[in-house]
Design a protein around this motif. Sequence first.
Motif, PDB file in Angstrom:
ATOM      1  N   ASP A   1      -7.708 -74.799  60.418  1.00  0.00           N
ATOM      2  CA  ASP A   1      -6.483 -74.624  61.199  1.00  0.00           C
ATOM      3  C   ASP A   1      -6.667 -73.680  62.391  1.00  0.00           C
ATOM      4  O   ASP A   1      -5.692 -73.165  62.939  1.00  0.00           O
TER       5      ASP A   1
ATOM      6  N   TRP B   1       8.505 -71.391  63.089  1.00  0.00           N
ATOM      7  CA  TRP B   1       8.708 -71.373  61.642  1.00  0.00           C
ATOM      8  C   TRP B   1       9.867 -72.295  61.238  1.00  0.00           C
ATOM      9  O   TRP B   1       9.804 -72.952  60.205  1.00  0.00           O
TER      10      TRP B   1
ATOM     11  N   GLY C   1       8.493 -75.905  61.967  1.00  0.00           N
ATOM     12  CA  GLY C   1       7.215 -76.233  61.347  1.00  0.00           C
ATOM     13  C   GLY C   1       6.213 -76.789  62.337  1.00  0.00           C
ATOM     14  O   GLY C   1       5.288 -77.523  61.963  1.00  0.00           O
TER      15      GLY C   1
ATOM     16  N   TYR D   1       1.430 -68.961  58.537  1.00  0.00           N
ATOM     17  CA  TYR D   1       2.500 -69.329  57.588  1.00  0.00           C
ATOM     18  C   TYR D   1       2.028 -70.438  56.655  1.00  0.00           C
ATOM     19  O   TYR D   1       2.246 -70.381  55.441  1.00  0.00           O
ATOM     20  N   ARG D   2       1.360 -71.442  57.211  1.00  0.00           N
ATOM     21  CA  ARG D   2       0.846 -72.547  56.387  1.00  0.00           C
ATOM     22  C   ARG D   2      -0.204 -72.051  55.412  1.00  0.00           C
ATOM     23  O   ARG D   2      -0.269 -72.507  54.266  1.00  0.00           O
ATOM     24  N   THR D   3      -1.037 -71.118  55.868  1.00  0.00           N
ATOM     25  CA  THR D   3      -2.081 -70.556  55.004  1.00  0.00           C
ATOM     26  C   THR D   3      -1.467 -69.796  53.845  1.00  0.00           C
ATOM     27  O   THR D   3      -1.928 -69.898  52.699  1.00  0.00           O
TER      28      THR D   3
ATOM     29  N   SER E   1       5.493 -64.291  59.107  1.00  0.00           N
ATOM     30  CA  SER E   1       5.148 -65.492  58.331  1.00  0.00           C
ATOM     31  C   SER E   1       5.425 -65.273  56.848  1.00  0.00           C
ATOM     32  O   SER E   1       5.937 -66.167  56.160  1.00  0.00           O
TER      33      SER E   1
ATOM     34  N   GLY F   1       0.758 -70.233  62.655  1.00  0.00           N
ATOM     35  CA  GLY F   1       0.382 -71.164  61.594  1.00  0.00           C
ATOM     36  C   GLY F   1      -0.204 -70.475  60.378  1.00  0.00           C
ATOM     37  O   GLY F   1      -0.455 -71.127  59.355  1.00  0.00           O
TER      38      GLY F   1
ATOM     39  N   ALA G   1      -0.018 -72.374  51.468  1.00  0.00           N
ATOM     40  CA  ALA G   1      -1.083 -73.094  50.764  1.00  0.00           C
ATOM     41  C   ALA G   1      -1.690 -72.233  49.669  1.00  0.00           C
ATOM     42  O   ALA G   1      -1.961 -72.716  48.558  1.00  0.00           O
TER      43      ALA G   1
END
Length: 313
Positions: free
Chosen positions: A288, A238, A241, A297-299, A201, A295, A302
């Motif tokens: 999440d 990834w 998304g 990756y989103r953290t 990630s 996910g 962010a």
Amino acid sequence: MTTLTNTQKQLPDFPLSVSLCGTGPMGAPIARNILSGGVPLTVWNRTAAKAEAISGGKVAGSPAEAAAEVVLTVLPDLPQVAALLPGENGLLAGWAAAGIRNPVLVIHGTVSPVAVAEFAEDCLRDYGLSVIDAPLSGGTIGAEEGRLSTMVGGPSDVVGRLTPLFGLYSSTVAWFGKTGAGSTVKACNQIVVAATVTALSEAMAVAAATGLDLEKVQSVLAGGLAGSEVLRQKGGRWIDGDFEGGGSAKNQLKDLNFIAELAKDTGLELPLSTSVRGAFEVMVAAGDGDLDHTGIYRTILAASAATTAGSRC
């Protein structure tokens, strides 16, 4: 350790009755592989429709009705397994009614190595019940393809009788010692999985932030030392998304908490696992937890966005 090929995966004369409790994303394909291997199977699930969807399986209306000589459980954690035992509709009542004196309870979920060892001791002392911890690795794809890795702890004679059954949905079955040993090996596995997911990630975040083609970056990683089963199975998440479904972040955090418990019990300092655990705590706290663990990756993105915004203030 036993390694099995697809040509070996027929077991029409398995001598013990078998049931499976928990026909979710992992349990359902395991059930189908058992039935395809010629072994009659009773299935139970809290949501009955999921059990009814297993073609060829006999559907039990309660855990008591699923009280076979060997009961496989594919449930999230130990409390859910323990909850199957008591009450008039529980496994204990079912075994008594069926006259099954020395049943075997197999725990395929990922549970605390410390807690499952204590649970096994209690069950053997109080009920004459043999508990086998046999966590799995390989994900839903591995379950569907019958190529899971099964890490087993429990009495060797009992495990020996079960190994052919495990082979119907596993490519590798390895016994490590008394109950709890299988879950300890799974903890080792989850250290690598959680760290790999987080490392990939971070790599994808760097690639995206610098305008690189993620698919091309992954093709290079896959061809070198950075290649992994995680990348093979999850790389598209990834790129697209899409982090819905899959192995959840909250379950990954659960596993990391077990690793922290095991580290404390053995007196080990695990700096990488501690760091990764902190990242997943942030992810779950942000809401999440039901996303696939990739996910994270989103953290990461962010947190980076928040840091950048803060520096501009």
